[in-house]
Each structure stands twice: as C-alpha cells, then as structure tokens.
Scaffold this active site. Sequence first.
Site, PDB file in Angstrom:
ATOM      1  N   LYS A 186       0.868  -1.171   0.000  1.00 30.55           N
ATOM      2  CA  LYS A 186       0.000   0.000   0.000  1.00 30.55           C
ATOM      3  C   LYS A 186       0.911   1.229   0.000  1.00 30.55           C
ATOM      4  O   LYS A 186       1.397   1.659   1.034  1.00 30.55           O
ATOM      5  CB  LYS A 186      -0.908  -0.017   1.238  1.00 30.55           C
ATOM      6  CG  LYS A 186      -2.203   0.807   1.088  1.00 30.55           C
ATOM      7  CD  LYS A 186      -1.989   2.293   0.962  1.00 30.55           C
ATOM      8  CE  LYS A 186      -1.507   2.904   2.254  1.00 30.55           C
ATOM      9  NZ  LYS A 186      -1.291   4.406   2.102  1.00 30.55           N
ATOM     10  N   GLU A 262       9.465   1.673  11.021  1.00 29.82           N
ATOM     11  CA  GLU A 262      10.461   2.728  10.834  1.00 29.82           C
ATOM     12  C   GLU A 262       9.698   4.036  10.944  1.00 29.82           C
ATOM     13  O   GLU A 262       8.986   4.426  10.034  1.00 29.82           O
ATOM     14  CB  GLU A 262      11.158   2.566   9.483  1.00 29.82           C
ATOM     15  CG  GLU A 262      12.481   3.318   9.406  1.00 29.82           C
ATOM     16  CD  GLU A 262      12.302   4.722   8.886  1.00 29.82           C
ATOM     17  OE1 GLU A 262      12.278   5.654   9.730  1.00 29.82           O
ATOM     18  OE2 GLU A 262      12.194   4.905   7.675  1.00 29.82           O
ATOM     19  N   CYS A 296      13.056  11.278   7.462  1.00 30.86           N
ATOM     20  CA  CYS A 296      13.140  10.959   8.890  1.00 30.86           C
ATOM     21  C   CYS A 296      14.578  11.056   9.381  1.00 30.86           C
ATOM     22  O   CYS A 296      14.819  11.222  10.582  1.00 30.86           O
ATOM     23  CB  CYS A 296      12.578   9.569   9.153  1.00 30.86           C
ATOM     24  SG  CYS A 296      13.338   8.273   8.148  1.00 30.86           S
ATOM     25  N   GLU A 393       9.157  16.887  14.688  1.00 31.60           N
ATOM     26  CA  GLU A 393       9.863  16.628  13.435  1.00 31.60           C
ATOM     27  C   GLU A 393       9.485  17.718  12.434  1.00 31.60           C
ATOM     28  O   GLU A 393       8.310  17.903  12.121  1.00 31.60           O
ATOM     29  CB  GLU A 393       9.482  15.245  12.907  1.00 31.60           C
ATOM     30  CG  GLU A 393      10.369  14.732  11.808  1.00 31.60           C
ATOM     31  CD  GLU A 393      10.132  13.259  11.512  1.00 31.60           C
ATOM     32  OE1 GLU A 393      11.010  12.642  10.892  1.00 31.60           O
ATOM     33  OE2 GLU A 393       9.069  12.735  11.889  1.00 31.60           O
TER      34      GLU A 393
END
Length: 493
Positions: A186, A262, A296, A393
């Site tokens: 997906k 992750e 990331c 973030e």
Amino acid sequence: MTITAQREQELLSSVPTGLLIGGEWRDASNGKTFDVEDPATGKTLLTIADASPEDGKAALDAAVEAQDSWAATAPRERGEILRRAFELVTERAEDFALLMTLEMGKPLAEARGEVTYGAEFLRWFSEEAVRMSGRYSTAPDGKSRILVNKKPVGPCLLITPWNFPLAMATRKIAPAVAAGCTMVLKPANLTPLTSSLFAKVLEEAGLPAGVLNIVHTSDAGGVTGPLIKDSRLRKLSFTGSTPVGRRLLADASENVLRTSMELGGNAPFLVFEDADLDKAVEGAMAAKLRNMGEACTAANRFIVHESVAAEFADRLAARMKDVTPGRGTEDSSKLGPLIDGKSRDNVHSLVQDAVDDGAQVLSGGSPMDGPGYFYPATVLTDVQSGSRILQEEIFGPVAPIVTFSTEDDAVRLANNTEYGLVAYVFTRDLNRGLRMGERLDTGMLGLNAGVISNAAAPFGGVKQSGLGREGGYEGIEEYLYTQYVGIADPTAS
C-alpha cells in the site's frame, strides 16, 4: 537539460493506473479514482484507481494463494529475479528519476541519487537470497541433535511513505522477495506512481503473479485495517509517522503480527569546538536539505559548541541563501517544493513559533509566493529550549541552532527527545566520536558524515523511532522466522 512537457507525458503514459492483484492490472471494484498531483505546480499528473476494502481483500487472497509456491521457489531463482530487476531499474534510471521528481518534487539530481540507492537494495538482497543459513549441532547432553531452519514468515502487508517513492518500496520488497514472502503493498496516496512503475519492472524481471500486489487508495485505514485483522496476514512493515505507527502496532497485536516499524525522527546534529567547520557545514547541507528536509533522517536540531556557533551559523546561512528553489525538472533548481500545502503550513508554523519565542532568522523564514508548495532554506539562531521546533519533526528545510558548553550538555540536549533514529557528530577527536556512539540514544550515527544510508547497513532506530532493521544482513531476518527441529540421537541403538 530542462525536461520537456512531451517527455513528461510520454513517461506518464507508460505508468499503470490500475491496481495490481494476482498478476492483473484492474480498476477499483467500486469504480472510484483519485488524482495524483505535482507539488511544484498543483496540477494533476494522473488519475488512478482508488482501492476499496474489497480490493484489499482480493490482494491478500492473491498473496495467500501464491505463498506456498513462492516459498518453495529456489533461493537462486528468487535472487536472479531481484538481480534482473536491479539491472532493469538501472537501465531505466532516468524514467524513475523523472517520475519521482514529478510526483514528489525533489530535484532531478536528488531523484537520480534515490534511484541508485533504491536499486542497491535489489542487488544486495539478490545476493542475500542464497545466504540464508541455519545450523546443525549436537545437543550439550549428547542425546539429540539440534537442527535450526530459517523459513519465510508468510504474506506481508507493506505500507510505504511518500518521501522516497522508490527506495522505500525496494527496501521492503527486495528482502521479502529474497526470503520467499508474498506481499500486499500500500504506497502513499501522494506518490503511488513510482511503485506502479516498479511493479511493472518486477513483472518484466519474472516475478510470478500474486507475489506482489499493489493497492493504492485514498482510504488507507479502510483498506489496510481489515488486512491487519485477517489471520492469514503474518507480517506488517510500516514506514511513516510515530502516531500512526503506534495505532498500527495496537492493531497488529490482535493477531500477534511480526512487525517492522520505521517511524519518526528528531535527529541531533552535534558540532564540537574542534570540528572541521568546512566539513561540518557541508554535512549540515546534506543532512538538512536532502529531500527538502522531508526525511526521517534529516538533521532536526543543530547543537553547536558556543565557541564556534556564530561562525557555523553564518557559514550555513550563506550557503542556504544560495540554494535556488524551483520545480525539480528545471536545471537551476536545488530545492524542490514540499509535498503539499498542509506540510508547508506546518513548517512555517514551527518557524513562526520559534520566532515568537525569540529566535532570529538568518535566512529564509517565510513561505514563497506562486504555484507549488515552496519554502526557502531557513536558518534560525537563539532558539529557545521550549520551542516546538526542537521537539517536533520539522520535515522541511529549516535548521534551528542551539548552543552547548560541555560534552555532557551536548549529550543531554541530543537525548532530550522521544525519538532515536539517527544522530550526526562532527569532531576531529576519534575517541570523542566513539564515546558519542556509546552515549547517544540512537539507532544510527553519522560520524563526520551528513548522509549515511546504505543498502548494506542496518537502517532503524530506538525509542519511539521504531522496531526492527531494514537493509544489511539484518534486513532479511525481518521476513524470516526460526524453526527448531529436535532430532533423536542417530547413533543410539
């Protein structure tokens, strides 16, 4: 050379727009579609099938049906398919690079780098496919024998993010193929086109029908939720935000799924007083601006010794001011757009919050006018400890700088986060660099390096940055389980 509109259309016309289920490209069962947008212009690139929950189930049905025969396929044959896929992706590198630039926005030079990086997972795991090993030994008491086998975990659900459309797919698909697992992929609905083109290449490489199935959808939870609850699914691999990862882990617990996560990052970038500032600034540019900061692994907090902080900030700001934003297909572009308007607004909100708290803007700092979702390369100094930009973030081209006076201060500031994916340290003192490896709460460390991702190395974090590893010798283990067979002593009468 700037890419022509004709070249773009020729490439887009070669990309499948349907769902891949059981070896067939098909429309969504509900007839729905959604548009894929160019973030540099806001214009629609392609309209593709929008999978329903029924399509998700059909994809898992196909993966389950293909699992036994695929697991029984010789490791060498699985490896050769991956090797052919590596060669085909390499041959079509310009197609993949342009497609990623169109749907994700990164400059072509960066997209070409991602093709090289993503293809390496195919080559690496083509070699690992034939190196899965167990063991045979005598039990300590001598009364039996121990046989240990490695076996594929079974059908997997792979959920990939939008920021690295090729590499995130190859990083999950390649070890699954090597291990003998079938898959439902997906991809992110913002960047599904690269995955479809890659699936087409895997077909050309000889991957059997049903081994890889693709369902792109605007209703991620509606399609993947029932799959996670289906007892036939045996593994979930997800790359994305920590909040979503937490929810998926909770859902996966119902069937005790094998999981790889992750998740988010808040990478510290430490510059010590003895650092080579030329290398530190170069590393900062790479660690911050790669993928427009939408990674990331992007450096999120610049923690600089007070004796060199002003010089480092001035040098970094001068470099950032020279970065030219623009559509990634243009020769002059060094910084593409952010993925959508929401992301651009969130980045600016973090910057504005820091400025309201007293931060100083050395470069950038405001959204850019015109079409597309552009934000300039930005450097902030005097950032206060309570600012959101140090806790969240950023996912954008913004470098907030704070200072420290002692090594203990640097470690405390670096570890002051729920995340632990990657950290960067610049120092000429090797012993200090090694100490940082021991003292920092991080799954990865870049020592005098701003980019460390490598297919041959284990990628992953600690704390709320995730579980498991992708790449390296460790990567294939995520798709295998260990079976022990106890054998009666063959020498006994």
